[in-house]
Motif scaffolding. Structure first.
Motif, PDB file in Angstrom:
ATOM      1  N   GLY A  86      24.286-110.005 -54.028  1.00 59.80           N
ATOM      2  CA  GLY A  86      25.000-109.519 -55.201  1.00 59.80           C
ATOM      3  C   GLY A  86      26.147-108.565 -54.897  1.00 59.80           C
ATOM      4  N   VAL A  87      26.372-108.251 -53.616  1.00 62.31           N
ATOM      5  CA  VAL A  87      27.456-107.360 -53.208  1.00 62.31           C
ATOM      6  C   VAL A  87      28.632-108.213 -52.767  1.00 62.31           C
ATOM      7  N   LYS A  88      29.805-107.990 -53.391  1.00 60.10           N
ATOM      8  CA  LYS A  88      31.010-108.730 -53.011  1.00 60.10           C
ATOM      9  C   LYS A  88      31.735-107.974 -51.912  1.00 60.10           C
ATOM     10  N   LEU A  89      31.996-108.688 -50.814  1.00 58.69           N
ATOM     11  CA  LEU A  89      32.686-108.110 -49.665  1.00 58.69           C
ATOM     12  C   LEU A  89      34.070-108.719 -49.573  1.00 58.69           C
ATOM     13  N   TYR A 124      20.184-102.165 -47.547  1.00 61.53           N
ATOM     14  CA  TYR A 124      21.625-102.138 -47.783  1.00 61.53           C
ATOM     15  C   TYR A 124      22.291-103.361 -47.174  1.00 61.53           C
ATOM     16  N   VAL A 125      23.523-103.609 -47.622  1.00 61.94           N
ATOM     17  CA  VAL A 125      24.390-104.627 -47.040  1.00 61.94           C
ATOM     18  C   VAL A 125      25.380-103.887 -46.148  1.00 61.94           C
ATOM     19  N   ALA A 126      25.491-104.332 -44.901  1.00 64.51           N
ATOM     20  CA  ALA A 126      26.458-103.749 -43.962  1.00 64.51           C
ATOM     21  C   ALA A 126      27.519-104.795 -43.650  1.00 64.51           C
ATOM     22  N   ALA A 127      28.761-104.361 -43.548  1.00 63.13           N
ATOM     23  CA  ALA A 127      29.877-105.257 -43.216  1.00 63.13           C
ATOM     24  C   ALA A 127      30.764-104.571 -42.187  1.00 63.13           C
ATOM     25  N   LEU A 128      31.132-105.318 -41.148  1.00 67.33           N
ATOM     26  CA  LEU A 128      31.981-104.805 -40.082  1.00 67.33           C
ATOM     27  C   LEU A 128      33.353-105.447 -40.179  1.00 67.33           C
ATOM     28  N   ALA A 150      21.367 -97.765 -55.892  1.00 62.79           N
ATOM     29  CA  ALA A 150      21.777 -99.153 -55.645  1.00 62.79           C
ATOM     30  C   ALA A 150      23.185 -99.379 -56.169  1.00 62.79           C
ATOM     31  N   GLY A 151      23.992-100.026 -55.352  1.00 66.88           N
ATOM     32  CA  GLY A 151      25.375-100.329 -55.726  1.00 66.88           C
ATOM     33  C   GLY A 151      26.374 -99.332 -55.186  1.00 66.88           C
ATOM     34  N   GLU A 152      25.915 -98.132 -54.794  1.00 67.87           N
ATOM     35  CA  GLU A 152      26.843 -97.150 -54.234  1.00 67.87           C
ATOM     36  C   GLU A 152      27.164 -97.508 -52.791  1.00 67.87           C
ATOM     37  N   ASN A 153      28.364 -97.087 -52.373  1.00 65.52           N
ATOM     38  CA  ASN A 153      28.890 -97.512 -51.083  1.00 65.52           C
ATOM     39  C   ASN A 153      29.407 -96.319 -50.293  1.00 65.52           C
ATOM     40  N   ILE A 171      34.484 -90.490 -42.843  1.00 69.50           N
ATOM     41  CA  ILE A 171      33.334 -90.961 -43.615  1.00 69.50           C
ATOM     42  C   ILE A 171      33.680 -90.763 -45.082  1.00 69.50           C
ATOM     43  N   SER A 172      33.629 -91.860 -45.847  1.00 67.34           N
ATOM     44  CA  SER A 172      33.928 -91.795 -47.283  1.00 67.34           C
ATOM     45  C   SER A 172      32.695 -92.229 -48.052  1.00 67.34           C
ATOM     46  N   VAL A 173      32.369 -91.505 -49.106  1.00 66.34           N
ATOM     47  CA  VAL A 173      31.249 -91.835 -49.977  1.00 66.34           C
ATOM     48  C   VAL A 173      31.809 -92.113 -51.357  1.00 66.34           C
ATOM     49  N   LYS A 174      31.480 -93.270 -51.905  1.00 67.08           N
ATOM     50  CA  LYS A 174      31.975 -93.691 -53.220  1.00 67.08           C
ATOM     51  C   LYS A 174      33.498 -93.652 -53.258  1.00 67.08           C
ATOM     52  N   GLY A 175      34.118 -94.007 -52.117  1.00 64.84           N
ATOM     53  CA  GLY A 175      35.571 -94.090 -52.046  1.00 64.84           C
ATOM     54  C   GLY A 175      36.289 -92.779 -51.768  1.00 64.84           C
ATOM     55  N   LYS A 176      35.551 -91.664 -51.620  1.00 62.27           N
ATOM     56  CA  LYS A 176      36.188 -90.364 -51.395  1.00 62.27           C
ATOM     57  C   LYS A 176      35.860 -89.841 -49.998  1.00 62.27           C
ATOM     58  N   PRO A 177      36.899 -89.537 -49.190  1.00 58.66           N
ATOM     59  CA  PRO A 177      36.655 -88.976 -47.858  1.00 58.66           C
ATOM     60  C   PRO A 177      35.860 -87.670 -47.960  1.00 58.66           C
ATOM     61  N   GLN A 178      34.926 -87.494 -47.027  1.00 62.22           N
ATOM     62  CA  GLN A 178      34.054 -86.327 -47.023  1.00 62.22           C
ATOM     63  C   GLN A 178      34.364 -85.450 -45.810  1.00 62.22           C
ATOM     64  N   GLY A 179      34.803 -84.247 -46.040  1.00 59.65           N
ATOM     65  CA  GLY A 179      35.060 -83.316 -44.951  1.00 59.65           C
ATOM     66  C   GLY A 179      36.238 -83.743 -44.089  1.00 59.65           C
TER      67      GLY A 179
END
Length: 195
Positions: free
Chosen positions: A29-32, A59-63, A136-139, A152-160
């Motif tokens: 169900g995750v679109k990559l 989780y779904v992982a994509a490289l 579920a659904g967060e990236n 490292i970005s969580v929910k599209g926002k760079p962290q630190g």
């Protein structure tokens, strides 16, 4: 064949090709997206898979890389930007996720590099501790951006702040591609090997 028919056939072929290239890959169900843009680079999906813990999908992982790589060594040696994208399939306590990444990181990182990697490891742990939980659904994504470092970005926002050491990104990749990966089947899938 007339010129008009040839033009229509060529145009139809081009549209079909573009349509195929632009079609996202779907997994659990995750679109990559494939390809993606990272900075000024266009990256292609090298491989993707689902991380299982016992029978549960985690989780779904994509490289994503700028060229296909079939071995961990090729991934580490690839120049230019790189991304691993993780989309959760269930709610996870972020501290638990951070601890599991730290353990896999330590099991796979070369012992000779660990002293240089500890500051980045602490920053990564803090990123996940700050999240509390992810549903579920967060990236989140882990990007290598030459000249910047690991972002490292969580929910599209760079962290630190970015983690500057090039070894840190490869050590992160070893969580999934190392000699003791989080999931052997997922390792093969990220390297583009069909299951």
């Amino acid at each position: 064949m007339t010129l008009t028919k040839r033009c229509v056939t060529t145009l139809a072929g081009l549209l079909l090709t573009v349509g195929i290239q632009a079609a996202p890959v779907e997994m659990a169900g995750v679109k990559l997206a494939d390809p993606i843009d990272l900075g000024d680079a266009r990256l292609q999906l090298n491989g993707a898979g689902i991380r299982y813990k016992a029978v549960f999908k985690v989780y779904v992982a994509a490289l994503y890389l700028n060229k296909k790589a079939a071995t961990p060594e090729e991934v580490y040696a690839t120049s230019g930007p790189k991304r691993i994208s993780i989309t959760l399939l269930r709610e996870i306590d972020s501290n638990e996720l951070g601890k599991s990444f730290t353990k896999a990181f330590e099991e796979n990182a070369p012992k000779t590099e660990m002293s240089r990697l500890i500051p980045g490891l602490l920053k990564m742990g803090q990123v996940f501790a700050d999240q509390k939980k992810m549903v579920a659904g967060e990236n989140f994504t882990i990007d290598w951006v030459p000249g910047t470092g690991t972002v490292i970005s969580v929910k599209g926002k760079p962290q630190g702040e970015p983690i500057k050491e090039a070894e840190f990104f490869n050590a992160m990749m070893r969580i999934w591609l190392g000699s003791k990966p989080a999931d052997w089947k997922l390792k093969d899938e990220l390297l583009g090997k069909a299951s």
